[in-house]
Design an enzyme around this catalytic site. Structure first.
Site, PDB file in Angstrom:
ATOM      1  N   HIS A 153      12.283 -16.371 -14.087  1.00  0.00           N
ATOM      2  CA  HIS A 153      11.586 -15.161 -13.658  1.00  0.00           C
ATOM      3  C   HIS A 153      11.540 -15.009 -12.136  1.00  0.00           C
ATOM      4  O   HIS A 153      11.208 -13.945 -11.633  1.00  0.00           O
ATOM      5  CB  HIS A 153      10.171 -15.089 -14.264  1.00  0.00           C
ATOM      6  CG  HIS A 153       9.191 -16.085 -13.746  1.00  0.00           C
ATOM      7  ND1 HIS A 153       8.857 -17.226 -14.431  1.00  0.00           N
ATOM      8  CD2 HIS A 153       8.442 -16.108 -12.615  1.00  0.00           C
ATOM      9  CE1 HIS A 153       7.946 -17.896 -13.762  1.00  0.00           C
ATOM     10  NE2 HIS A 153       7.676 -17.239 -12.652  1.00  0.00           N
ATOM     11  N   ASP A 183      12.933 -19.950 -19.528  1.00  0.00           N
ATOM     12  CA  ASP A 183      12.508 -19.636 -18.164  1.00  0.00           C
ATOM     13  C   ASP A 183      13.074 -20.631 -17.155  1.00  0.00           C
ATOM     14  O   ASP A 183      12.436 -20.960 -16.164  1.00  0.00           O
ATOM     15  CB  ASP A 183      10.989 -19.581 -18.043  1.00  0.00           C
ATOM     16  CG  ASP A 183      10.541 -18.743 -16.841  1.00  0.00           C
ATOM     17  OD1 ASP A 183      11.374 -18.008 -16.300  1.00  0.00           O
ATOM     18  OD2 ASP A 183       9.364 -18.857 -16.452  1.00  0.00           O
ATOM     19  N   SER A 259       6.180 -21.268  -8.883  1.00  0.00           N
ATOM     20  CA  SER A 259       7.129 -21.161  -9.993  1.00  0.00           C
ATOM     21  C   SER A 259       8.444 -21.851  -9.683  1.00  0.00           C
ATOM     22  O   SER A 259       9.080 -21.570  -8.663  1.00  0.00           O
ATOM     23  CB  SER A 259       7.421 -19.692 -10.305  1.00  0.00           C
ATOM     24  OG  SER A 259       6.431 -19.137 -11.116  1.00  0.00           O
TER      25      SER A 259
END
Length: 308
Positions: A153, A183, A259
């Site tokens: 993402h 992901d 992330s």
């Protein structure tokens, strides 16, 4: 239903502006996704949140339900329009490049200081720019060929990708492949860049209560290290569309921009890829973060590299 959480990770008051990011790379928060599954009954006590059967008033019964209703799981990308991914199943983990044997002992504060020093040499900020908009996250080197693991993402929006190492050098990166289902994405930079591959923890050796560090660039603040423990293993969490998948839960502080960064143990071995946090409505990090287990991430990354 929980309402949209504006500006996840922003301190209260004036909008936070990272001193290290350009205007189109500033953290913009991340969208909420489905409610974190929490069992209403079980070993944690009565469903109404009281200490026992004596207290059954309406107000105490409603309060924990309101808390649970407001708790959501959100991806922790600092980029606009990030998309959460769910974890896909796998049978056998890939052999970790450069992995060191995992010890059975605990970690001291000195261990964590040494681990942070080792790990920071292999962690990068990931910055994506396209059409006047941008996204930012984190990543880490997994081999001596320049392969960098991050979250899908972070890079899903496309555009020019750069990674920034500990020494501040910006390196152009190429997208090798990405897997929205887990992901996970893999980038590649030219070898000989001074980045150090991180060893991956052996499968099945991570323990609940083990000290860990979350390393990355929360809110664009590169080279940030936060400490905590492994709070739970195989926690079923829906990180995006699709079925619930197991994740490593930690109380190490994770925020937008973390992330794709590594969650590492006291030996400097990666145990997971930081991906999401739970948040109460209207708040930021509340000490519940989730990471993709390293064996799953390594398996997917090796497959992407083989095909890319």
């Amino acid at each position: 239903m929980p309402s949209t959480i504006p500006g996840l990770g922003e301190p209260r008051g004036p909008r936070f502006v990272s001193p290290t990011l350009a205007p189109d790379e500033q953290p913009t928060g991340a969208p909420p996704v489905p409610v974190l599954p929490v069992a209403p009954t079980g070993a944690d006590g009565p469903a109404d949140g009281s200490d026992g059967p004596a207290d059954r008033s309406a107000a105490p019964a409603r309060w924990p339900r309101l808390l649970l209703a407001g708790m959501t799981v959100v991806v922790v990308s600092a980029g606009a329009g990030g998309v959460a991914g769910h974890l896909a199943g796998g049978d056998e983990p890939a052999v970790a490049p450069g992995a060191a044997p995992a010890g059975a002992g605990g970690s001291t504060g000195a261990d964590l200081v040494a681990a942070a020093d080792r790990v920071l040499a292999g962690v990068v900020s990931v910055r994506v720019s396209t059409g006047g908009r941008g996204a930012s996250g984190s990543g880490f080197l997994i081999d001596d060929r320049g392969h960098v693991v991050t979250n899908n993402h972070v890079v899903a929006g496309g555009g020019t990708i750069q990674v920034v190492g500990r020494d501040g050098r910006r390196l152009t990166a190429r997208l090798v492949g990405r897997d929205p289902g887990t992901d996970i994405a893999v980038l590649r930079v030219d070898p000989g860049n001074g980045l150090r591959p991180l060893p991956l923890a052996s499968a099945g050796r991570t323990r609940v209560g083990e000290p860990v560090l979350a390393v990355g660039s929360p809110l664009g603040l590169s080279g940030t290290v936060t400490a905590g423990i492994v709070s739970a293993l195989d926690r079923p969490v829906r990180l995006g569309g699709g079925a619930r998948q197991p994740a490593v839960q930690t109380d190490a502080s994770i925020n937008p921009g973390n992330s794709g960064g590594p969650l590492v143990n006291g030996r400097g071995e990666v145990v997971g890829v930081n991906t999401a946090i739970a948040t109460l409505e209207g708040s930021g990090n509340i000490g519940i973060g989730f990471a993709i287990p390293v064996e799953r991430a390594a398996q997917v990354a090796q497959g992407l590299i083989a095909r890319g």
